[in-house]
Design an enzyme around this catalytic site. Sequence first.
Site, PDB file in Angstrom:
ATOM      1  N   GLN A  50      -2.683 -12.339   7.585  1.00 53.52           N
ATOM      2  CA  GLN A  50      -2.820 -12.118   6.139  1.00 53.52           C
ATOM      3  C   GLN A  50      -2.022 -13.161   5.363  1.00 53.52           C
ATOM      4  O   GLN A  50      -2.509 -13.744   4.385  1.00 53.52           O
ATOM      5  CB  GLN A  50      -2.320 -10.713   5.804  1.00 53.52           C
ATOM      6  CG  GLN A  50      -2.141 -10.437   4.326  1.00 53.52           C
ATOM      7  CD  GLN A  50      -1.745  -9.000   4.064  1.00 53.52           C
ATOM      8  OE1 GLN A  50      -2.565  -8.115   4.136  1.00 53.52           O
ATOM      9  NE2 GLN A  50      -0.480  -8.754   3.776  1.00 53.52           N
ATOM     10  N   HIS A  69       8.965   1.755   3.642  1.00 52.56           N
ATOM     11  CA  HIS A  69       9.977   1.769   4.697  1.00 52.56           C
ATOM     12  C   HIS A  69      10.871   0.552   4.467  1.00 52.56           C
ATOM     13  O   HIS A  69      10.709  -0.174   3.467  1.00 52.56           O
ATOM     14  CB  HIS A  69       9.326   1.767   6.083  1.00 52.56           C
ATOM     15  CG  HIS A  69       8.287   0.693   6.266  1.00 52.56           C
ATOM     16  ND1 HIS A  69       8.593  -0.648   6.239  1.00 52.56           N
ATOM     17  CD2 HIS A  69       6.942   0.758   6.450  1.00 52.56           C
ATOM     18  CE1 HIS A  69       7.498  -1.350   6.425  1.00 52.56           C
ATOM     19  NE2 HIS A  69       6.472  -0.529   6.536  1.00 52.56           N
ATOM     20  N   MET A  92       0.835  -1.204   0.000  1.00 52.00           N
ATOM     21  CA  MET A  92       0.000   0.000   0.000  1.00 52.00           C
ATOM     22  C   MET A  92       0.875   1.262   0.000  1.00 52.00           C
ATOM     23  O   MET A  92       0.384   2.357   0.267  1.00 52.00           O
ATOM     24  CB  MET A  92      -0.936  -0.001   1.201  1.00 52.00           C
ATOM     25  CG  MET A  92      -1.902  -1.193   1.187  1.00 52.00           C
ATOM     26  SD  MET A  92      -3.418  -0.925   2.095  1.00 52.00           S
ATOM     27  CE  MET A  92      -2.791  -0.623   3.734  1.00 52.00           C
ATOM     28  N   HIS A 134       9.323  -2.812   3.551  1.00 54.77           N
ATOM     29  CA  HIS A 134       8.970  -2.976   2.135  1.00 54.77           C
ATOM     30  C   HIS A 134      10.213  -3.244   1.279  1.00 54.77           C
ATOM     31  O   HIS A 134      10.203  -4.132   0.413  1.00 54.77           O
ATOM     32  CB  HIS A 134       8.295  -1.703   1.612  1.00 54.77           C
ATOM     33  CG  HIS A 134       6.968  -1.396   2.221  1.00 54.77           C
ATOM     34  ND1 HIS A 134       6.759  -0.289   3.016  1.00 54.77           N
ATOM     35  CD2 HIS A 134       5.779  -2.038   2.160  1.00 54.77           C
ATOM     36  CE1 HIS A 134       5.501  -0.255   3.401  1.00 54.77           C
ATOM     37  NE2 HIS A 134       4.875  -1.308   2.909  1.00 54.77           N
ATOM     38  N   LYS A 175       5.000  -9.742   9.275  1.00 54.14           N
ATOM     39  CA  LYS A 175       4.361  -8.814  10.211  1.00 54.14           C
ATOM     40  C   LYS A 175       2.844  -8.985  10.157  1.00 54.14           C
ATOM     41  O   LYS A 175       2.177  -8.954  11.176  1.00 54.14           O
ATOM     42  CB  LYS A 175       4.745  -7.381   9.875  1.00 54.14           C
ATOM     43  CG  LYS A 175       4.007  -6.414  10.750  1.00 54.14           C
ATOM     44  CD  LYS A 175       4.612  -5.051  10.681  1.00 54.14           C
ATOM     45  CE  LYS A 175       3.658  -4.057  11.245  1.00 54.14           C
ATOM     46  NZ  LYS A 175       2.590  -3.759  10.293  1.00 54.14           N
ATOM     47  N   GLY A 214       5.162 -10.064   3.962  1.00 50.18           N
ATOM     48  CA  GLY A 214       5.861  -9.932   5.238  1.00 50.18           C
ATOM     49  C   GLY A 214       5.161 -10.703   6.349  1.00 50.18           C
ATOM     50  O   GLY A 214       3.933 -10.799   6.372  1.00 50.18           O
TER      51      GLY A 214
HETATM   52  P1  AMP Z   1       1.614  -2.738   3.520  1.00 45.93           P
HETATM   53  O1  AMP Z   1       2.115  -1.725   2.545  1.00 45.93           O
HETATM   54  O2  AMP Z   1       1.646  -2.275   4.937  1.00 45.93           O
HETATM   55  O3  AMP Z   1       0.281  -3.330   3.089  1.00 45.93           O
HETATM   56  O4  AMP Z   1       2.650  -3.942   3.484  1.00 45.93           O
HETATM   57  C1  AMP Z   1       3.033  -4.540   2.268  1.00 45.93           C
HETATM   58  C2  AMP Z   1       3.819  -5.788   2.582  1.00 45.93           C
HETATM   59  O5  AMP Z   1       4.950  -5.443   3.373  1.00 45.93           O
HETATM   60  C3  AMP Z   1       3.014  -6.832   3.372  1.00 45.93           C
HETATM   61  O6  AMP Z   1       3.344  -8.137   2.901  1.00 45.93           O
HETATM   62  C4  AMP Z   1       3.514  -6.619   4.779  1.00 45.93           C
HETATM   63  O7  AMP Z   1       3.434  -7.783   5.582  1.00 45.93           O
HETATM   64  C5  AMP Z   1       4.965  -6.248   4.525  1.00 45.93           C
HETATM   65  N1  AMP Z   1       5.504  -5.505   5.662  1.00 45.93           N
HETATM   66  C6  AMP Z   1       5.046  -4.339   6.191  1.00 45.93           C
HETATM   67  N2  AMP Z   1       5.790  -3.977   7.260  1.00 45.93           N
HETATM   68  C7  AMP Z   1       6.726  -4.942   7.414  1.00 45.93           C
HETATM   69  C8  AMP Z   1       7.805  -5.155   8.338  1.00 45.93           C
HETATM   70  N3  AMP Z   1       8.049  -4.309   9.331  1.00 45.93           N
HETATM   71  N4  AMP Z   1       8.563  -6.257   8.179  1.00 45.93           N
HETATM   72  C9  AMP Z   1       8.318  -7.146   7.180  1.00 45.93           C
HETATM   73  N5  AMP Z   1       7.332  -6.995   6.278  1.00 45.93           N
HETATM   74  C10 AMP Z   1       6.548  -5.913   6.384  1.00 45.93           C
END
Ligand code: AMP
Length: 284
Positions: free
Chosen positions: A153, A34, A30, A37, A149, A147
Amino acid sequence: MDIISNISSLREWRIQVAACGDSVALVPTMGFFHQGHTALMRMARRLADRVVVSLFVNPIQFGPGEDLDLYPRDLDRDRETAAAAGVDILFVPAATAMYPEGPGTLVVAGPLAANLCGRTRPGHFDGVCTVVAKLFNLVQPQVAVFGRKDFQQLAIIRNMVVDLDFPVKIVSHPIVREADGLALSSRNLYLDPEERRQALCLVQGLRRAKTLYNEGERDCVRLRDEVATLIRARPLAAIDYVSLVSRDRLVDMGTADNNTVMVLAVRVGSTRLIDNTILSDEDL
Ligand code: AMP
């Protein structure tokens, strides 16, 4: 790196890549990148010839009153970050491109969505499964990186891939953390300095549970209570859930074992944060 925002261009790109016989890895995101990602992007880079990162704040996975409109966005910075991480295509569709008539056919998440975040965010995982299924159909990756985290999901997507026979391998990446242990999240931006300090209660709770587990504690009620007490000592923190579940089926455990995951969702101020750890892992 190219930015593609419409579906027909993405399909054309995919046909050309297929003609060269190159493999494709997908990292769904999304945005507001950071180091969590970028770690996923670099992993994808190692796994396939071409890397596609999707950047889409998916409206149908947000519930009423959630932070869809506030969700942080910075396309210029994200473009630079993704290019530096070796991404080939940044796919940035508009909501009207993904859902021209509004949400239509949905992919309903299976039983793993009944617990944890599925309880407090009804419909969230249906929105996630729907958008990820669409991305799999559009990008046709051989491999997709998620991830840990977002532990629930990841489990739900793994199940969707099996249940719906998607020809894609799901690879997971460990949680990337700040130096003090806070799991990186685009939503950390919302935290003011005092909330940021108190947000450490999530990782401190996980560490406490691990210590107790390593000392021999197996009673999930006692493990849970210890962590809940630690979190409740922070006045700005409000527990959504503190749970101990099995790593594959996400069912609540009574007695912890080496496949038990502690999963947390805690609101710090108005920001909802999640974190997790497998109790037997030496990762914290
Ligand atoms: P998001 O943009 O938050 O939807 O995350 C996109 C992807 O990045 C998802 O697969 C998350 O699980 C992964 N992700 C977000 N934050 C972290 C983190 N701190 N460590 C590892 N993967 C992450």
